[in-house]
Scaffold this motif. Structure first.
Motif, PDB file in Angstrom:
ATOM      1  N   ALA A 218       0.839  -1.204   0.000  1.00 24.42           N
ATOM      2  CA  ALA A 218       0.000   0.000   0.000  1.00 24.42           C
ATOM      3  C   ALA A 218       0.873   1.254   0.000  1.00 24.42           C
ATOM      4  N   ILE A 221       2.260   1.946  -3.431  1.00 23.06           N
ATOM      5  CA  ILE A 221       1.258   2.568  -4.306  1.00 23.06           C
ATOM      6  C   ILE A 221       1.067   4.039  -3.940  1.00 23.06           C
ATOM      7  N   GLY A 222       0.971   4.313  -2.629  1.00 26.40           N
ATOM      8  CA  GLY A 222       0.802   5.692  -2.169  1.00 26.40           C
ATOM      9  C   GLY A 222       1.924   6.601  -2.629  1.00 26.40           C
ATOM     10  N   THR A 279      -7.631   2.468   4.539  1.00 28.28           N
ATOM     11  CA  THR A 279      -6.755   2.249   3.386  1.00 28.28           C
ATOM     12  C   THR A 279      -7.563   1.800   2.168  1.00 28.28           C
ATOM     13  N   VAL A 280      -8.504   0.904   2.377  1.00 26.00           N
ATOM     14  CA  VAL A 280      -9.344   0.419   1.275  1.00 26.00           C
ATOM     15  C   VAL A 280     -10.107   1.576   0.640  1.00 26.00           C
ATOM     16  N   PHE A 283      -7.773   3.554  -1.502  1.00 23.89           N
ATOM     17  CA  PHE A 283      -7.537   2.920  -2.810  1.00 23.89           C
ATOM     18  C   PHE A 283      -8.655   3.267  -3.798  1.00 23.89           C
ATOM     19  N   THR A 286      -8.484   6.971  -4.837  1.00 20.09           N
ATOM     20  CA  THR A 286      -7.315   7.220  -5.686  1.00 20.09           C
ATOM     21  C   THR A 286      -7.528   6.663  -7.092  1.00 20.09           C
ATOM     22  N   ALA A 287      -8.044   5.447  -7.183  1.00 20.84           N
ATOM     23  CA  ALA A 287      -8.252   4.815  -8.491  1.00 20.84           C
ATOM     24  C   ALA A 287      -9.248   5.616  -9.327  1.00 20.84           C
ATOM     25  N   ILE A 316      -4.337   6.348   2.089  1.00 25.33           N
ATOM     26  CA  ILE A 316      -3.511   5.140   1.950  1.00 25.33           C
ATOM     27  C   ILE A 316      -2.292   5.221   2.873  1.00 25.33           C
ATOM     28  N   ILE A 378      -4.508  -0.423  -9.267  1.00 23.99           N
ATOM     29  CA  ILE A 378      -4.807  -0.047  -7.880  1.00 23.99           C
ATOM     30  C   ILE A 378      -6.035  -0.813  -7.377  1.00 23.99           C
ATOM     31  N   TYR A 381      -5.135  -4.381  -6.630  1.00 19.87           N
ATOM     32  CA  TYR A 381      -4.421  -4.513  -5.358  1.00 19.87           C
ATOM     33  C   TYR A 381      -5.390  -4.355  -4.183  1.00 19.87           C
ATOM     34  N   MET A 382      -6.331  -3.423  -4.343  1.00 18.67           N
ATOM     35  CA  MET A 382      -7.310  -3.193  -3.287  1.00 18.67           C
ATOM     36  C   MET A 382      -8.110  -4.469  -2.998  1.00 18.67           C
TER      37      MET A 382
END
Length: 391
Positions: A218, A221-222, A279-280, A283, A286-287, A316, A378, A381-382
């Protein structure tokens, strides 16, 4: 014991101030170089490839030296390394001022990366030592908004100082800042919190913990998201909004401002909501924002999309730090230095991957598709991240 508690609170506040300032100074000097170095390198006849390598060498140095300094700060305490870190940074900054060949610049950049590795690992570990689990999220959120402010102010102030005083001037100003920061570290970090004597525990045990590894992903990605925008979005801003370099700089400031404003809040919220849920959500936001950011022909919609990227990034990254500290704490003798070394390492890998991926993808599929592909990655990964949480 009331006196003792007051004393502890004062020391905590001092530590938080010192670490926030340290992280700010570090990112400020890191960012200040962005508008200056390409021009100067051009005047020295340094090629584009070499320049890319010069920019990347910071993350590489950070990557290699971070685990080493993490272990050192677990052994020797945090105050010493915090002082070496700022000395190294001041030296690197002066080296930049006088560098007149590629190798000199490279040496300065590598030294800068090493100095950052010391400051970051010792600084974050110091906060983990001082703050109990339930207050850690907020403290680290505040420290990370120092990072965001440094990233924000660095490039614009660097460019401005360069315009006023030429190449050397910004570095002299920055070296002065570093010295001031160092004096504050000397004066304010008098005592460290009591830490249990560390047994020779294998810090690498954490790397076998699946949940911990998912958080590391995570963090990558952040860090990759903002650095993916840097090489590819400016051209679009120029084309669609006829943006000048100043306006491009301001547009790039938008996600950072959104992130800086929201980071302390997220720290507090994620303690309530649960770090993983936060965090989820990050994601998802962000996506969506990534897929949308290349569409607007209206500047206000663009600003909205960029703000969402900043907010998503904050959601994230901000919960990741305290969550890593909690997982380290579950092992009876937490080696926070090593734990945050891993955070840093993940962050620098993300910083290196972002520009490479977005450059490659937009060259092959065009900008729009490149960002959609990144957004898809993303989301993928989520799903892995979320499915692991429900087990």
């Amino acid at each position: 014991t009331m006196k003792k508690q007051e004393n502890l609170n004062t020391n905590r506040k001092k530590a938080l101030f010192v670490v926030t300032l340290a992280v700010f100074t570090d990112m400020f000097i890191h960012g200040m170089i962005v508008p200056i170095l390409p021009i100067y390198a051009g005047s020295l006849g340094i090629s584009q490839t070499a320049l890319g390598f010069l920019f990347g060498s910071y993350a590489l140095a950070l990557l290699i030296t971070t685990p080493i300094f993490g272990m050192i700060s677990d052994k020797l305490g945090r105050r010493g390394p915090m002082l070496w870190g700022i000395l190294g940074l001041a030296a690197a900054t002066l080296l930049f001022a006088f560098a007149n060949t590629f190798w000199f610049l490279l040496l300065a950049r590598i030294l800068q990366g090493c100095a950052a590795a010391i400051t970051w690992t010792a600084g974050l570990a110091l906060l983990a030592d001082f703050y109990p689990s339930e207050e850690r999220g907020q403290a680290m959120g505040i420290a990370l908004s120092g990072q965001a402010m440094g990233i924000l102010v660095g490039p614009s102030l660097g460019g401005w100082l360069y315009q006023i005083g030429g190449y050397m001037f910004p570095f002299f100003v920055a070296a002065g800042m570093a010295v001031l920061d160092g004096l504050l570290r000397l004066l304010l970090l008098k005592e460290e919190p009591h830490r249990e004597k560390q047994t020779e525990q294998q810090p690498f045990e954490l790397l076998r913990n699946q949940h911990f590894l998912l958080i590391v992903g995570a963090v990558m990605i952040g860090a990759a998201v903002p650095s993916a925008l840097q090489p590819t979005l400016p051209a679009r801003f120029e084309e669609v909004f006829h943006a000048t370099p100043l306006v491009i700089g301001l547009l790039f400031a938008v996600p950072t401002i959104a992130y800086a404003v929201i980071a302390p809040l997220i720290g507090r919220l994620s303690t309530k909501l649960g770090h993983a849920r936060m965090t989820v959500l990050g994601f998802i936001i962000t996506a969506l924002a990534m897929a949308f950011v290349t569409l607007p022909s209206n500047i206000y919609l663009e600003i909205a999309a960029l703000s969402l990227i900043g907010i998503g990034m904050g959601m994230i990254l901000a919960p990741s730090l305290p969550r890593m500290a909690d997982l380290a704490q579950e092992k009876e003798n937490a080696s926070y230095g090593f734990t945050f070394a891993i955070y840093n390492t993940a962050y620098s890998v993300g910083m290196m991957m972002g520009p490479v991926l977005s450059g490659l993808l937009s060259e092959n599929f065009g900008l729009q598709w490149a960002y959609v592909i990144l957004a898809g990655a993303i989301v993928l990964y989520m799903m892995i991240f979320a499915s692991h949480l429900n087990h």
